[in-house]
Design a protein around this motif. Structure first.
Motif, PDB file in Angstrom:
ATOM      1  N   VAL A 233      14.240   4.179  -4.844  1.00 39.85           N
ATOM      2  CA  VAL A 233      12.893   3.719  -5.179  1.00 39.85           C
ATOM      3  C   VAL A 233      12.469   2.660  -4.161  1.00 39.85           C
ATOM      4  N   THR A 234      11.315   2.865  -3.537  1.00 43.88           N
ATOM      5  CA  THR A 234      10.822   1.900  -2.549  1.00 43.88           C
ATOM      6  C   THR A 234       9.651   1.069  -3.063  1.00 43.88           C
ATOM      7  N   ASN A 235       8.962   1.552  -4.097  1.00 43.12           N
ATOM      8  CA  ASN A 235       7.864   0.789  -4.687  1.00 43.12           C
ATOM      9  C   ASN A 235       7.735   1.171  -6.165  1.00 43.12           C
ATOM     10  N   ALA A 236       7.625   0.138  -7.035  1.00 41.32           N
ATOM     11  CA  ALA A 236       7.493   0.396  -8.479  1.00 41.32           C
ATOM     12  C   ALA A 236       6.404  -0.491  -9.077  1.00 41.32           C
ATOM     13  N   ASP A 237       5.368  -0.816  -8.288  1.00 41.21           N
ATOM     14  CA  ASP A 237       4.294  -1.694  -8.764  1.00 41.21           C
ATOM     15  C   ASP A 237       3.584  -1.128  -9.991  1.00 41.21           C
ATOM     16  N   LEU A 238       3.498   0.208 -10.075  1.00 34.23           N
ATOM     17  CA  LEU A 238       2.814   0.855 -11.193  1.00 34.23           C
ATOM     18  C   LEU A 238       3.800   1.587 -12.108  1.00 34.23           C
ATOM     19  N   ALA A 239       5.028   1.081 -12.152  1.00 37.15           N
ATOM     20  CA  ALA A 239       6.065   1.750 -12.948  1.00 37.15           C
ATOM     21  C   ALA A 239       5.797   1.670 -14.447  1.00 37.15           C
ATOM     22  N   HIS A 261       5.946   7.701 -21.893  1.00 36.78           N
ATOM     23  CA  HIS A 261       6.182   6.258 -21.933  1.00 36.78           C
ATOM     24  C   HIS A 261       7.680   5.932 -21.933  1.00 36.78           C
ATOM     25  N   THR A 262       8.502   6.907 -22.310  1.00 33.21           N
ATOM     26  CA  THR A 262       9.951   6.700 -22.341  1.00 33.21           C
ATOM     27  C   THR A 262      10.485   6.238 -20.993  1.00 33.21           C
ATOM     28  N   TYR A 263       9.913   6.755 -19.903  1.00 31.78           N
ATOM     29  CA  TYR A 263      10.448   6.456 -18.576  1.00 31.78           C
ATOM     30  C   TYR A 263       9.567   5.497 -17.773  1.00 31.78           C
ATOM     31  N   ALA A 264       8.672   4.786 -18.478  1.00 27.71           N
ATOM     32  CA  ALA A 264       7.914   3.708 -17.835  1.00 27.71           C
ATOM     33  C   ALA A 264       8.867   2.550 -17.544  1.00 27.71           C
ATOM     34  N   GLY A 265       8.765   1.973 -16.347  1.00 24.19           N
ATOM     35  CA  GLY A 265       9.600   0.833 -15.997  1.00 24.19           C
ATOM     36  C   GLY A 265      11.075   1.149 -15.917  1.00 24.19           C
ATOM     37  N   GLN A 266      11.407   2.408 -15.664  1.00 20.37           N
ATOM     38  CA  GLN A 266      12.795   2.866 -15.746  1.00 20.37           C
ATOM     39  C   GLN A 266      13.660   2.385 -14.582  1.00 20.37           C
ATOM     40  N   ALA A 267      13.036   2.041 -13.446  1.00 25.19           N
ATOM     41  CA  ALA A 267      13.823   1.648 -12.272  1.00 25.19           C
ATOM     42  C   ALA A 267      13.100   0.585 -11.472  1.00 25.19           C
ATOM     43  N   LEU A 268      13.888  -0.182 -10.717  1.00 26.42           N
ATOM     44  CA  LEU A 268      13.361  -1.258  -9.879  1.00 26.42           C
ATOM     45  C   LEU A 268      13.399  -0.838  -8.412  1.00 26.42           C
ATOM     46  N   PRO A 269      12.573  -1.460  -7.554  1.00 28.76           N
ATOM     47  CA  PRO A 269      12.653  -1.167  -6.123  1.00 28.76           C
ATOM     48  C   PRO A 269      14.068  -1.404  -5.590  1.00 28.76           C
ATOM     49  N   GLY A 270      14.517  -0.490  -4.747  1.00 29.75           N
ATOM     50  CA  GLY A 270      15.852  -0.604  -4.169  1.00 29.75           C
ATOM     51  C   GLY A 270      16.918   0.146  -4.932  1.00 29.75           C
TER      52      GLY A 270
END
Length: 313
Positions: A233-239, A261-270
């Protein structure tokens, strides 16, 4: 032209109530029907009874009563709209009338978030809540992340805002029916920090784009198959948006979208993710779409980085 965004509600001339489901509206307002006046309805507003419709039943109702409004969502003609209810329009009244909303607002105001950047959607927005209603709390734009951190701090201290207990986590998991194990689900969810309890009521902190973040629509693609990928993941601003967006580093896939919605915010950049879903061709790029049905089977997003850290893989 009527100005709306995700999680606003609409009231039509027939007093039908819809939840806006998109930021972009090529014709009419893209939304989902939620409440219809019905003498047998279980909810009441201003002396009128309403019936709540879940997703699939709402489509059946619309096909029977307004088939011309049915596309992939319900498209309400602008000339049929009586009023728009933005989530931030009810904050002041709910602050004065609902101690649970007041508790959340107090925490966010201590974190220097203005009330105009907060809102409440779901059944509380039109005033059709019942005793079992959850609180769908909205924060707009980048201030959502400040709000999430403020809620995390509040949960760590004595007060009305508390963490979710095991029973409620099981209830959430069983409602979502995700394609990952309960242990994996909990690992992801606890890190997100956007769920909690306030005076015994479950609440969700929902992200909605600020106006300047609404720039270009998500174009419709052509399904060309399914795929499972591992990618960075390189960008998750709209995760935490709907759909969630993850820009990834991958030989074929440009980004991963999640409509659940289950997988909203599921991962961080990097982080390295594993994702399985439907591949869409959009112009000269390909994207992977997760959540192509209400309860998607064979589709998921997992942060392998997180699961390895937690000892789950």
């Amino acid at each position: 032209m009527i100005k709306t965004r995700l999680r606003d509600f609409l009231v039509t001339k027939d007093d039908w109530i819809f939840a806006v489901s998109d930021y972009f509206h090529p014709h009419g307002i893209r939304s989902t029907m939620r409440y219809v006046p019905d003498e047998e309805g279980e909810r009441e507003l201003n002396g009128k009874r309403y019936k709540k419709y879940d997703f699939d039943v709402a489509f059946d109702f619309m096909r029977a009563n307004r088939p011309e409004w049915v596309e992939d969502v319900h498209v309400v003609p602008e000339d049929q709209i009586k009023k728009v209810l933005p989530p931030n329009s009810v904050i002041d009244s709910l602050y004065d009338s609902d101690k649970r909303v007041k508790a959340v607002v107090d925490v966010l105001e201590k974190a220097d978030i203005d009330r105009e950047m907060m809102g409440v959607t779901g059944s509380l927005l039109p005033g059709l809540q019942n005793e079992g209603s959850d609180i769908d709390f909205v924060v707009y734009g980048e201030q959502w992340f400040t709000a999430r951190d403020a809620i995390a701090e509040a949960k760590a201290e004595p007060g009305p805002i508390e963490d979710i207990d095991g029973t409620m986590w099981k209830k959430i998991y069983n409602k979502r029916i995700p394609e990952i194990s309960f242990e994996e689900f909990i690992a992801h969810e606890k890190r997100k920090g956007n769920r909690g309890m306030v005076d015994g009521t479950y609440f969700d902190l929902l992200f909605v784009r600020d106006w300047e973040q609404i720039q270009e629509p998500t174009l419709r693609g052509k399904d060309i198959g399914t795929m499972k990928i591992e990618a960075k993941v390189t960008n998750a601003d709209l995760a935490f948006d709907s759909p969630s967006v993850y820009k990834v580093e991958h030989d074929e896939i440009d980004h991963v979208l999640s409509y659940t919605h289950t997988y909203a915010g599921q991962a961080l950049p990097g982080e390295i993710i594993e994702a399985q879903g439907v591949v869409e061709q959009v112009g000269d790029i390909k994207r992977l779409v997760v959540g192509t049905s209400r309860e998607p089977k064979g589709e998921w997003i997992r942060s392998l980085t997180l699961l390895e850290k937690e000892g789950l893989i």
